[in-house]
Design a protein around this motif. Structure first.
Motif, PDB file in Angstrom:
ATOM      1  N   GLN A  71     117.933  11.025 110.366  1.00  0.00           N
ATOM      2  CA  GLN A  71     117.178  11.403 111.573  1.00  0.00           C
ATOM      3  C   GLN A  71     116.508  10.120 111.873  1.00  0.00           C
ATOM      4  O   GLN A  71     116.410   9.604 113.155  1.00  0.00           O
ATOM      5  CB  GLN A  71     116.113  12.354 111.631  1.00  0.00           C
ATOM      6  CG  GLN A  71     116.779  13.775 111.375  1.00  0.00           C
ATOM      7  CD  GLN A  71     116.876  14.279 109.734  1.00  0.00           C
ATOM      8  OE1 GLN A  71     117.331  13.366 108.847  1.00  0.00           O
ATOM      9  NE2 GLN A  71     116.377  15.296 109.556  1.00  0.00           N
ATOM     10  N   VAL A  72     115.796   9.250 111.094  1.00  0.00           N
ATOM     11  CA  VAL A  72     115.093   8.214 111.166  1.00  0.00           C
ATOM     12  C   VAL A  72     116.057   6.950 111.832  1.00  0.00           C
ATOM     13  O   VAL A  72     115.754   6.410 113.015  1.00  0.00           O
ATOM     14  CB  VAL A  72     114.432   7.543 109.982  1.00  0.00           C
ATOM     15  CG1 VAL A  72     113.973   5.969 110.261  1.00  0.00           C
ATOM     16  CG2 VAL A  72     113.456   8.354 109.577  1.00  0.00           C
ATOM     17  N   ARG A  73     117.477   6.962 111.598  1.00  0.00           N
ATOM     18  CA  ARG A  73     118.415   5.937 112.020  1.00  0.00           C
ATOM     19  C   ARG A  73     118.674   6.375 113.383  1.00  0.00           C
ATOM     20  O   ARG A  73     118.765   5.335 114.101  1.00  0.00           O
ATOM     21  CB  ARG A  73     119.503   5.946 111.061  1.00  0.00           C
ATOM     22  CG  ARG A  73     119.450   5.261 109.710  1.00  0.00           C
ATOM     23  CD  ARG A  73     120.650   5.066 109.006  1.00  0.00           C
ATOM     24  NE  ARG A  73     120.314   4.350 107.595  1.00  0.00           N
ATOM     25  CZ  ARG A  73     119.911   3.030 107.515  1.00  0.00           C
ATOM     26  NH1 ARG A  73     120.106   2.185 108.642  1.00  0.00           N
ATOM     27  NH2 ARG A  73     119.954   2.260 106.386  1.00  0.00           N
TER      28      ARG A  73
ATOM     29  N   TYR B  11     111.815   8.637 101.617  1.00  0.00           N
ATOM     30  CA  TYR B  11     112.334   9.160 102.912  1.00  0.00           C
ATOM     31  C   TYR B  11     113.670   9.523 103.051  1.00  0.00           C
ATOM     32  O   TYR B  11     114.130   9.438 104.066  1.00  0.00           O
ATOM     33  CB  TYR B  11     111.645   8.439 103.739  1.00  0.00           C
ATOM     34  CG  TYR B  11     110.168   8.096 103.867  1.00  0.00           C
ATOM     35  CD1 TYR B  11     109.345   8.838 103.979  1.00  0.00           C
ATOM     36  CD2 TYR B  11     110.009   6.685 103.164  1.00  0.00           C
ATOM     37  CE1 TYR B  11     107.984   8.670 104.035  1.00  0.00           C
ATOM     38  CE2 TYR B  11     108.593   6.432 102.877  1.00  0.00           C
ATOM     39  CZ  TYR B  11     107.609   7.276 103.679  1.00  0.00           C
ATOM     40  OH  TYR B  11     106.374   6.819 103.297  1.00  0.00           O
ATOM     41  N   ALA B  12     114.422   9.409 101.793  1.00  0.00           N
ATOM     42  CA  ALA B  12     115.978   9.761 101.985  1.00  0.00           C
ATOM     43  C   ALA B  12     116.237  10.992 102.624  1.00  0.00           C
ATOM     44  O   ALA B  12     117.355  11.003 103.356  1.00  0.00           O
ATOM     45  CB  ALA B  12     116.274   9.729 100.336  1.00  0.00           C
ATOM     46  N   ALA B  13     115.534  12.153 102.543  1.00  0.00           N
ATOM     47  CA  ALA B  13     115.940  13.443 103.308  1.00  0.00           C
ATOM     48  C   ALA B  13     115.914  13.072 104.966  1.00  0.00           C
ATOM     49  O   ALA B  13     116.458  13.910 105.310  1.00  0.00           O
ATOM     50  CB  ALA B  13     114.856  14.461 102.918  1.00  0.00           C
TER      51      ALA B  13
ATOM     52  N   VAL C 250     113.567   3.530 106.378  1.00  0.00           N
ATOM     53  CA  VAL C 250     115.063   3.423 105.836  1.00  0.00           C
ATOM     54  C   VAL C 250     115.330   2.893 104.424  1.00  0.00           C
ATOM     55  O   VAL C 250     114.632   1.779 104.102  1.00  0.00           O
ATOM     56  CB  VAL C 250     116.016   3.153 106.960  1.00  0.00           C
ATOM     57  CG1 VAL C 250     116.074   3.942 108.111  1.00  0.00           C
ATOM     58  CG2 VAL C 250     116.014   1.637 107.264  1.00  0.00           C
ATOM     59  N   GLY C 251     116.019   3.194 103.538  1.00  0.00           N
ATOM     60  CA  GLY C 251     116.388   2.618 102.443  1.00  0.00           C
ATOM     61  C   GLY C 251     115.091   3.157 101.472  1.00  0.00           C
ATOM     62  O   GLY C 251     115.573   2.603 100.170  1.00  0.00           O
TER      63      GLY C 251
ATOM     64  N   LEU D 179     108.280   9.784 114.189  1.00  0.00           N
ATOM     65  CA  LEU D 179     108.177   8.850 113.317  1.00  0.00           C
ATOM     66  C   LEU D 179     106.479   9.027 112.746  1.00  0.00           C
ATOM     67  O   LEU D 179     106.497   8.748 111.633  1.00  0.00           O
ATOM     68  CB  LEU D 179     108.243   7.418 113.892  1.00  0.00           C
ATOM     69  CG  LEU D 179     109.533   7.154 114.038  1.00  0.00           C
ATOM     70  CD1 LEU D 179     109.579   5.742 115.131  1.00  0.00           C
ATOM     71  CD2 LEU D 179     110.388   6.975 113.084  1.00  0.00           C
ATOM     72  N   ALA D 180     105.537   9.395 113.599  1.00  0.00           N
ATOM     73  CA  ALA D 180     104.320   9.751 113.042  1.00  0.00           C
ATOM     74  C   ALA D 180     104.376  10.766 111.899  1.00  0.00           C
ATOM     75  O   ALA D 180     103.430  10.667 110.993  1.00  0.00           O
ATOM     76  CB  ALA D 180     103.371  10.257 114.066  1.00  0.00           C
ATOM     77  N   LYS D 181     105.318  11.736 111.914  1.00  0.00           N
ATOM     78  CA  LYS D 181     105.242  12.858 110.876  1.00  0.00           C
ATOM     79  C   LYS D 181     106.307  12.449 109.791  1.00  0.00           C
ATOM     80  O   LYS D 181     106.388  12.986 108.468  1.00  0.00           O
ATOM     81  CB  LYS D 181     105.727  14.136 111.477  1.00  0.00           C
ATOM     82  CG  LYS D 181     104.711  14.591 112.553  1.00  0.00           C
ATOM     83  CD  LYS D 181     105.207  15.425 113.510  1.00  0.00           C
ATOM     84  CE  LYS D 181     104.308  15.985 114.704  1.00  0.00           C
ATOM     85  NZ  LYS D 181     105.140  16.934 115.607  1.00  0.00           N
ATOM     86  N   ASN D 182     107.058  11.445 110.203  1.00  0.00           N
ATOM     87  CA  ASN D 182     108.493  11.320 109.167  1.00  0.00           C
ATOM     88  C   ASN D 182     108.500   9.927 108.660  1.00  0.00           C
ATOM     89  O   ASN D 182     109.386   9.747 107.643  1.00  0.00           O
ATOM     90  CB  ASN D 182     109.735  11.941 109.771  1.00  0.00           C
ATOM     91  CG  ASN D 182     109.629  13.348 109.950  1.00  0.00           C
ATOM     92  OD1 ASN D 182     109.695  13.939 108.930  1.00  0.00           O
ATOM     93  ND2 ASN D 182     109.447  13.985 111.248  1.00  0.00           N
ATOM     94  N   GLY D 183     107.887   8.942 109.341  1.00  0.00           N
ATOM     95  CA  GLY D 183     107.921   7.641 109.023  1.00  0.00           C
ATOM     96  C   GLY D 183     107.290   7.091 107.871  1.00  0.00           C
ATOM     97  O   GLY D 183     106.209   7.930 107.317  1.00  0.00           O
ATOM     98  N   SER D 184     107.586   5.903 107.403  1.00  0.00           N
ATOM     99  CA  SER D 184     106.479   5.246 106.388  1.00  0.00           C
ATOM    100  C   SER D 184     105.250   5.399 106.644  1.00  0.00           C
ATOM    101  O   SER D 184     104.719   5.075 107.497  1.00  0.00           O
ATOM    102  CB  SER D 184     106.889   3.863 105.999  1.00  0.00           C
ATOM    103  OG  SER D 184     106.064   3.360 105.208  1.00  0.00           O
TER     104      SER D 184
END
Length: 205
Positions: free
Chosen positions: A53-55, A47-49, A42-43, A131-136
């Motif tokens: 969902q991450v939050r 990954y703004a898009a 986050v931040g 998270l594996a697909k969208n996290g940092s």
């Protein structure tokens, strides 16, 4: 400084905490790791898009971690009445009947609590899937660690179901516990088999 009180209790000769509590603790560690991945995501403009969902995933994981922490104590509480049953007198038919009734009542929590641990750990794995697909990308190895811990926790907790369910006399209840355990294991295995290689591939093994 790390608080080692739980580990010290686990290493002692006291019957609790035991395997169920350790499984819940491992699941809580996995959840905390997954939240860390979210915090590293986050931040960041990249990954703004997916930040909303991450939050949401982080909120869910924090809730799961709280439940798993509570389940450490619930697992110990579930074991106490079951252990007490083994010390009950059984020299007469009446004593045997009383002991058996007490044991059947104690077996309910002795099966349900580890099943709850398993279910919460499966939820951690499901959040790791996202998270594996969208996290940092910088925290992919931490997602992998969370996957391994949560998957191991599912199987660790299942052993408490296996050892207790065979003593459940009600065939319908026994079958229900067994079916729920098998379903959670199957789902956890599928996620681990898919996510762990994905993480390895993306971190460059």
């Amino acid at each position: 400084m790390i608080d080692t009180a739980f580990l010290d209790e686990l290493a002692s000769k006291a019957p609790t905490p035991g395997g169920g509590g350790a499984a819940a603790y491992a699941g809580a560690l996995a959840s905390a790791l997954a939240v860390m991945v979210g915090n590293l995501t986050v931040g960041k403009k990249k990954y703004a898009a997916v930040e909303p969902q991450v939050r949401m995933a982080m909120d869910d994981l924090e809730s799961i971690r709280g439940e798993l922490t509570e389940l450490i104590d619930r697992d110990a509480a579930a074991f106490a009445p079951l252990a007490a049953c083994y010390g009950m007198p059984r020299s007469t038919e009446q004593e045997l009947a009383a002991r058996n009734q007490a044991m059947q009542e104690a077996l309910v929590d002795a099966c349900q609590v580890p099943l709850e641990i398993m279910a919460r750990c499966l939820e951690v794995l499901e959040e790791c899937d996202f998270l594996a697909k969208n996290g940092s990308r910088l925290a992919l190895s931490d997602v992998g660690c969370a996957v391994v811990l949560a998957h191991a926790a599912v199987h660790a907790a299942s052993l408490n179901v296996v050892i207790n369910v065979k003593s459940v006399e009600d065939p319908a209840a026994r079958a229900q516990y067994q079916q729920r355990m098998d379903a959670i294991i199957a789902a956890a295995d599928e996620l681990r088999e898919r996510l762990y290689p994905l993480v390895l591939e993306q971190i460059g093994k």
